[in-house]
Design a protein around this motif. Structure first.
Motif: not given
Length: 311
Positions: A7-12, A88-89, A169-171, A179-181
């Motif tokens: 994982i290099t990024e998360f999707l908000l 979103r990234a 995943g990364n969403a 933190i909880p998410q």
């Protein structure tokens, strides 16, 4: 299935899907952010420049304004940028930094609010000892303890959270890295270490809450015993703003994290996160200056000086 090493990024989570609503959210966030910058900036300037405000209560208020500026700057600018640029990234490092600074500042704010309750308790219930218990050295040490505890608290949570393997995943189902998410993305049973830290956090939270509650029970009992109505009014005017700030901070945070799972939904989580992360930093300057005449006069002087400098 993915893991944390890939994982290099998360999707908000976005606030809206349509472009018009995204721009509306950007404008709303921009207005709130500028109001928070202005309000907290005015308090910082007023307390720093007016020698009549060089007292322990205002020293702690200055620290609170710095924390509020930091906490709202940790989440809102990224949310504004995502809404404006329709993205979103957030990078992995950016997400970790956001978690660290948000937890650090929220923790430091709660510890500082506890110290401010102690300040009011000593000022009202032990006025003869106020100078010795809350001298300049003691105030600086207590403020440093609040900041240092926030750093340690954030280091523990951030290091533990981002050491977990992520398999879902990364969403991230929130408009900032929460933190909880992020724990919901971790592999089965791998989040138990963080659950242990969160349990410790709950004990710490309730300990500070009990101290604040005890302080204000003693304060109100002392105030109600005062014969002078004018004295009672003056003391209430200095205590009620702090109590309102504590209530706003705790009520929004408690509902966000302690609400029943049956009423949980992505949209409700989004609204509650907005309320506890964005509204207190924006509302605190208004709450503190509403009933405090000394602070209002100092802020008016700062605004007058700024106006004449511009003109």
């Amino acid at each position: 299935m993915s893991n944390s090493s890939s994982i290099t990024e998360f999707l908000l989570l976005p606030f809206a899907d349509t472009r018009e609503l995204q721009l509306l959210h950007f404008a709303l966030f921009l207005g709130i952010y500028l109001a928070a910058l202005l309000g907290n900036g005015l308090i910082l300037t007023a307390v720093a420049c007016d020698h009549r405000l060089h007292a322990p209560m205002y020293f702690f208020l200055l620290n609170l304004s710095v924390i509020d500026l930091g906490s709202i700057s940790t989440t809102v600018p990224k949310a504004m940028a995502n809404s404006l640029w329709d993205t979103r990234a957030i990078s992995y490092a950016g997400c970790a930094a956001q978690v660290f600074f948000f937890v650090f500042l929220i923790g430091a704010e709660y510890f500082l609010l506890t110290i401010m309750a102690y300040d009011r308790y000593v000022a009202i219930c032990k006025p003869l000892h106020y100078g010795s218990l809350l001298g300049s050295t003691a105030c600086a040490q207590m403020a440093a303890a609040a900041w240092g505890s926030g750093v340690l608290y954030a280091l523990l949570h951030t290091a533990n959270t981002f050491s977990l393997p992520l398999c879902q995943g990364n969403a991230v189902k929130q408009f900032f890295c929460e933190i909880p998410q992020i724990l919901k993305l971790s592999c089965s049973h791998s989040y138990l270490r963080e659950i242990g830290l969160l349990t410790f956090s709950c004990f710490l939270f309730w300990g500070c809450f009990a101290f604040i509650l005890f302080s204000y029970v003693q304060i109100f009992m002392a105030v109600l015993r005062m014969p002078s109505e004018q004295g009672r009014h003056k003391l209430f005017s200095t205590c009620l703003p702090h109590l309102a700030v504590v209530f706003l901070f705790l009520s929004t945070g408690m509902f966000a994290y302690l609400k029943p799972p049956s009423i949980s939904s992505p949209s409700l989580n989004l609204v509650m996160a907005f309320l506890y992360s964005v509204m207190p930093p924006a509302m605190n300057p208004l709450i503190y200056s509403m009933r405090n005449q000394e602070l209002k006069n100092a802020i008016r002087k700062v605004m007058s000086w700024m106006f004449f400098r511009i003109c």
